[in-house]
Design an enzyme around this catalytic site. Sequence first.
Site, mmCIF file in Angstrom:
data_model
loop_
_atom_site.group_PDB
_atom_site.id
_atom_site.type_symbol
_atom_site.label_atom_id
_atom_site.label_comp_id
_atom_site.label_asym_id
_atom_site.label_seq_id
_atom_site.Cartn_x
_atom_site.Cartn_y
_atom_site.Cartn_z
ATOM 1 N N LYS A 291 -58.104 55.506 -23.209
ATOM 2 C CA LYS A 291 -56.657 55.676 -23.147
ATOM 3 C C LYS A 291 -56.313 56.942 -22.368
ATOM 4 C CE LYS A 291 -55.311 53.473 -27.510
ATOM 5 N NZ LYS A 291 -54.464 52.412 -26.913
ATOM 6 N N ARG A 365 -58.097 43.344 -32.428
ATOM 7 C CA ARG A 365 -58.321 41.905 -32.622
ATOM 8 C C ARG A 365 -59.793 41.591 -32.825
ATOM 9 N NH1 ARG A 365 -55.335 40.903 -27.039
ATOM 10 N NH2 ARG A 365 -54.326 42.803 -27.792
HETATM 11 N N1 BES Z 1 -53.937 50.591 -31.226
HETATM 12 C C1 BES Z 1 -53.515 50.052 -29.994
HETATM 13 C C2 BES Z 1 -52.068 49.576 -30.023
HETATM 14 C C3 BES Z 1 -51.018 50.650 -30.027
HETATM 15 C C4 BES Z 1 -50.611 51.253 -28.866
HETATM 16 C C5 BES Z 1 -50.402 50.995 -31.210
HETATM 17 C C6 BES Z 1 -49.627 52.211 -28.892
HETATM 18 C C7 BES Z 1 -49.403 51.942 -31.224
HETATM 19 C C8 BES Z 1 -49.020 52.556 -30.060
HETATM 20 C C9 BES Z 1 -54.377 48.863 -29.620
HETATM 21 O O1 BES Z 1 -55.691 48.911 -30.021
HETATM 22 C C10 BES Z 1 -54.383 48.793 -28.139
HETATM 23 O O2 BES Z 1 -54.879 49.670 -27.532
HETATM 24 N N2 BES Z 1 -53.816 47.724 -27.594
HETATM 25 C C11 BES Z 1 -53.734 47.573 -26.193
HETATM 26 C C12 BES Z 1 -54.031 46.139 -25.885
HETATM 27 C C13 BES Z 1 -54.237 45.857 -24.426
HETATM 28 C C14 BES Z 1 -55.483 46.540 -23.939
HETATM 29 C C15 BES Z 1 -54.322 44.378 -24.231
HETATM 30 C C16 BES Z 1 -52.338 47.963 -25.750
HETATM 31 O O3 BES Z 1 -51.373 47.700 -26.477
HETATM 32 O O4 BES Z 1 -52.211 48.559 -24.692
HETATM 33 MN MN MN Z 2 -56.874 49.977 -28.639
#
Ligand code: BES
Ligand code: MN
Length: 511
Positions: A291, A365
């Site tokens: 991230k 997931r």
């Molecule tokens: N934990 C995150 C989702 C999230 C993002 C929660 C920001 C709260 C605030 C999750 O694991 C994630 O990173 N999801 C990705 C999915 C994508 C790679 C398809 C996302 O939302 O960017």
């Molecule tokens: Mn994630």
Amino acid sequence: MKFTIKIASPEKLKTGLLALCVFVDAPLPPASQAVDESCLGKLSGFISSGELSEKAGSVLLLHGLAGVSAERVLLVSLGKSGSFCDKAWRDAFAAVGKALADTPAKEGTVMLEETALPPGRDLTWALRQTGRIIADHAYKFDAPRSKKENGNTKRGARKVTFLLSSEPGSLQKEALFHGQSIAAGMALAKDLANLGANICTPDKLAETALALGKQFKFEVDILKRADMEKLGMGALLSVAQGSNREPRFIVMQYHGHEQGKGDKTHKGSRPRPIVLVGKGITFDSGGISLKPGAEMDEMKYDMSGAASVIGAFQAIALMELPIDVVGLIPATENMPSGDASRPGDVVRSMSGQTIEILNTDAEGRLILCDALTYAERFKPDCVIDIATLTGACVVALGRIPSGLLTTDDALAIELTQNGLDSGDRVWRLPLWEEYQELLKSNFADMANIGGRFGGAITGAAFLSRFTGAYKWAHLDIAGTAWLSGDAKGATGRPLPLLGEFLIGRAKARGH
Ligand code: BES
Ligand code: MN
Ligand code: ZN
């Protein structure tokens, strides 16, 4: 915080703080009217001169009102009577909660007037909501600071009396306690989520569940890495392999049907349990699909789903709900390392279905799908998973409702109503068959991401492939589980929603 219910006239009551909720444009409700008469119309005077704002939840704190025994009177606006609704009522009682949490008075009194309830709401509802709202406002995270904050820590009422105009029934007394129990669950969930990921590890989540099980005498089993290997939880393990911390799979089982209330009707035939599954990523760095740095600290909240399941168990156990509930928590970190899974890796889930990991940041997931398969063994009545699953859900819905995705219309209607009743709302997004195509992979049964569009939906579509054996709903709480900015911290959502759902289910069983 200690709660009691009392029937008395408010004007003669000796109390540190007396909260009265009133409309700005209508005659005072009876109890407030009595107080007004005792102080020779001071209250109605303030209202008619526009001193109390018409915005519901605005307050006027009055000290030493002549003719009234209370040390302080908190006049709270319910807004205009014509636009009165659940939200205005809730805003008003949130203001009461805030004042009680901040007052130097050691105890306070809240007047609940039956004539000032939102349309269609009764006292039972009001007691459950206000019990939760006021107890929740007393929450304070015990931050590990080297210097204690001066003074302020001593503020806040420890004892709150709810003043009614008539003798409450047993359902109403219970409702207040239910509200308080949900707030206790919220406090536990918030504590867990607010802790840094160096402290709130998968093992810490497991230890918390074990301690709770010991305290309330429900069953808790902790599966370790070797157990997960035996079960073939390849998707969960692929996320865990990048972290130096050991993953845990927490199984909580609460058998309320045989508890407390001497329920004989269901003896022998075990009711199908409700299964709650909570995403327990104690820190989500994104893994190799790292991230960006900004606000990455907030990814300590990526176990908020898990925390809400643990909090729900505390609430259920306190309330002694006569239902069977199973809680499942896959818990691990998502970290980059030489052992971490890579984009392009293909893993086999416990269900046998294979997954091409195209983005290691879509890890929620991956851990949930194995938990959803594990859930089958409980022959669930229904399964609800709770997860900070996608940023896309926050983009779609903002921070007001949690996302609700399910193909089960009845469950959607039930949860939507629970959301309205508790104020912890959900908004349903579609989960149509067409979305499944977006998960196509050339190298496995499915990919773990679905491209740029409809991210909250493709996340749920992925999960749905593991839920064929039972009724299922998914709550995406990425936008609702915590607040950013100045008020940074966990919210305890969606516990109010889950509490309402579980109480509703217990009622449906005839209690
Ligand atoms: N934990 C995150 C989702 C999230 C993002 C929660 C920001 C709260 C605030 C999750 O694991 C994630 O990173 N999801 C990705 C999915 C994508 C790679 C398809 C996302 O939302 O960017
Ligand atoms: Mn994630
Ligand atoms: Zn995540």
